[in-house]
Design an enzyme around this catalytic site. Structure first.
Site, PDB file in Angstrom:
ATOM      1  N   HIS A   1     -24.897  24.634   4.564  1.00 41.84           N
ATOM      2  CA  HIS A   1     -25.979  23.889   3.916  1.00 41.84           C
ATOM      3  C   HIS A   1     -26.805  24.789   3.003  1.00 41.84           C
ATOM      4  O   HIS A   1     -26.909  25.994   3.209  1.00 41.84           O
ATOM      5  CB  HIS A   1     -26.843  23.115   4.928  1.00 41.84           C
TER       6      HIS A   1
ATOM      7  N   GLU B   1     -27.009  18.877   4.283  1.00 39.15           N
ATOM      8  CA  GLU B   1     -26.020  19.102   5.329  1.00 39.15           C
ATOM      9  C   GLU B   1     -24.632  18.651   4.861  1.00 39.15           C
ATOM     10  O   GLU B   1     -24.522  17.861   3.911  1.00 39.15           O
ATOM     11  CB  GLU B   1     -26.409  18.302   6.577  1.00 39.15           C
TER      12      GLU B   1
HETATM   13  C1  F6R Z   1     -34.669  27.245   4.177  1.00 36.74           C
HETATM   14  C2  F6R Z   1     -33.439  26.518   3.945  1.00 36.74           C
HETATM   15  C3  F6R Z   1     -32.190  26.751   4.713  1.00 36.74           C
HETATM   16  C4  F6R Z   1     -31.937  28.206   5.098  1.00 36.74           C
HETATM   17  C5  F6R Z   1     -30.636  28.344   5.891  1.00 36.74           C
HETATM   18  C6  F6R Z   1     -30.394  29.771   6.325  1.00 36.74           C
HETATM   19  O1  F6R Z   1     -35.691  26.830   3.297  1.00 36.74           O
HETATM   20  O2  F6R Z   1     -33.453  25.682   3.113  1.00 36.74           O
HETATM   21  O3  F6R Z   1     -31.108  26.272   3.954  1.00 36.74           O
HETATM   22  O4  F6R Z   1     -31.869  28.990   3.933  1.00 36.74           O
HETATM   23  O5  F6R Z   1     -30.702  27.521   7.018  1.00 36.74           O
HETATM   24  O6  F6R Z   1     -31.378  30.140   7.228  1.00 36.74           O
HETATM   25  P1  F6R Z   1     -31.507  31.627   7.783  1.00 36.74           P
HETATM   26  O7  F6R Z   1     -31.911  32.452   6.597  1.00 36.74           O
HETATM   27  O8  F6R Z   1     -32.587  31.565   8.813  1.00 36.74           O
HETATM   28  O9  F6R Z   1     -30.171  32.007   8.308  1.00 36.74           O
END
Ligand code: F6R
Length: 243
Positions: free
Chosen positions: A138, A143
């Site tokens: 995503h 999603e």
């Molecule tokens: C956050 C967002 C999400 C995150 C993704 C990765 O604003 O839109 O798409 O970038 O879930 O999250 P991390 O960096 O926590 O692995």
């Protein structure tokens, strides 16, 4: 697509921050699209450091965030509004009125999403959009699905996303089930895109998203069609890409 390989998380953060800083230096009144999650935290720390030592000025910058949980307020420490203030907005001289995160407390989803798209359009579009990458591919909260969503909309979060994000909450039950997110079309309209990824656990999805089939089942794969994407990833995250 440009791939910039970083040695580790700190190196990735420094390189990503340098790209964001270059954007602000080249166009002081630029529009930044910003992301939350754990990956960009190090880059935000660098930007704060460079602001504090006088190398960066955010006074002309506008920002729009990718997404926000639906149903939680600004004062909730798990809200993306709170996150952005904690990690960046309260630590640099960006004008609060020039920042915007979707309003998770607006019950009328259609109204909020329409207003958000209009706001981005009124700014003249996004100059540089920062993205993290979910384990399921995503971007924002777009999603895996049967089609690519075009504009800002309300989504039901995937079970895998609830599972991945429960680390920020007391339990999985407390993770909101819905969010407002920019659409894939909104993201693709950004003039430039910067994706940050770190860690071995993202290696498989990096290979799929950037070297696999373009499909809404892997939302980030659409980025292969964008004309100006830079992927800054550490060695571990790049360990499964074809060489
Ligand atoms: C956050 C967002 C999400 C995150 C993704 C990765 O604003 O839109 O798409 O970038 O879930 O999250 P991390 O960096 O926590 O692995």
């Amino acid at each position: 697509m440009r791939i910039i390989q970083a040695g580790d998380y700190n190196d990735m953060s420094r390189k990503a921050a340098a790209i964001l800083a270059a954007q602000i230096t080249l166009k002081p009144d630029c529009v930044l699209g910003l992301a939350t999650g754990s990956t960009p935290v190090g880059a935000y720390e660098k930007l704060v450091e460079w602001y504090r030592n006088g190398s960066l000025d955010f006074s002309g910058v506008s920002s729009v965030n990718l997404d926000e949980y639906r149903g939680i307020g600004k004062e909730n420490p798990q809200s993306y509004y709170y996150f952005m203030h904690q990690h960046l907005f309260d630590k640099v001289n960006i004008r609060p009125e020039n920042t915007r995160v979707p309003d998770g407390t607006e019950p009328d989803a259609e109204k909020e999403c329409r207003a958000y798209e209009e706001h981005i359009r009124s700014l003249g579009g996004i100059d540089l959009q920062l993205l993290g990458l979910g384990h399921n591919g995503h971007i924002g909260f777009n999603e895996p699905a049967a089609t690519f969503a075009k504009v800002t909309h309300c989504v039901d979060l995937a079970e895998s996303t609830i599972e991945a994000n429960k680390r920020f909450f007391a339990s999985a039950d407390e993770v909101p089930r819905q969010a407002y997110t920019m659409g894939i079309g909104t993201i693709m309209h950004a003039k430039k895109i910067l994706v940050v990824v770190s860690g071995e656990d993202k290696a498989e999805i990096v290979a799929k998203a950037f070297f696999g089939e373009v499909t809404p089942e892997v939302p980030a794969s659409i980025l292969q069609m964008h004309q100006d994407v830079t992927l800054v990833a550490d060695t571990a995250a790049l360990s499964r890409i074809p060489r």
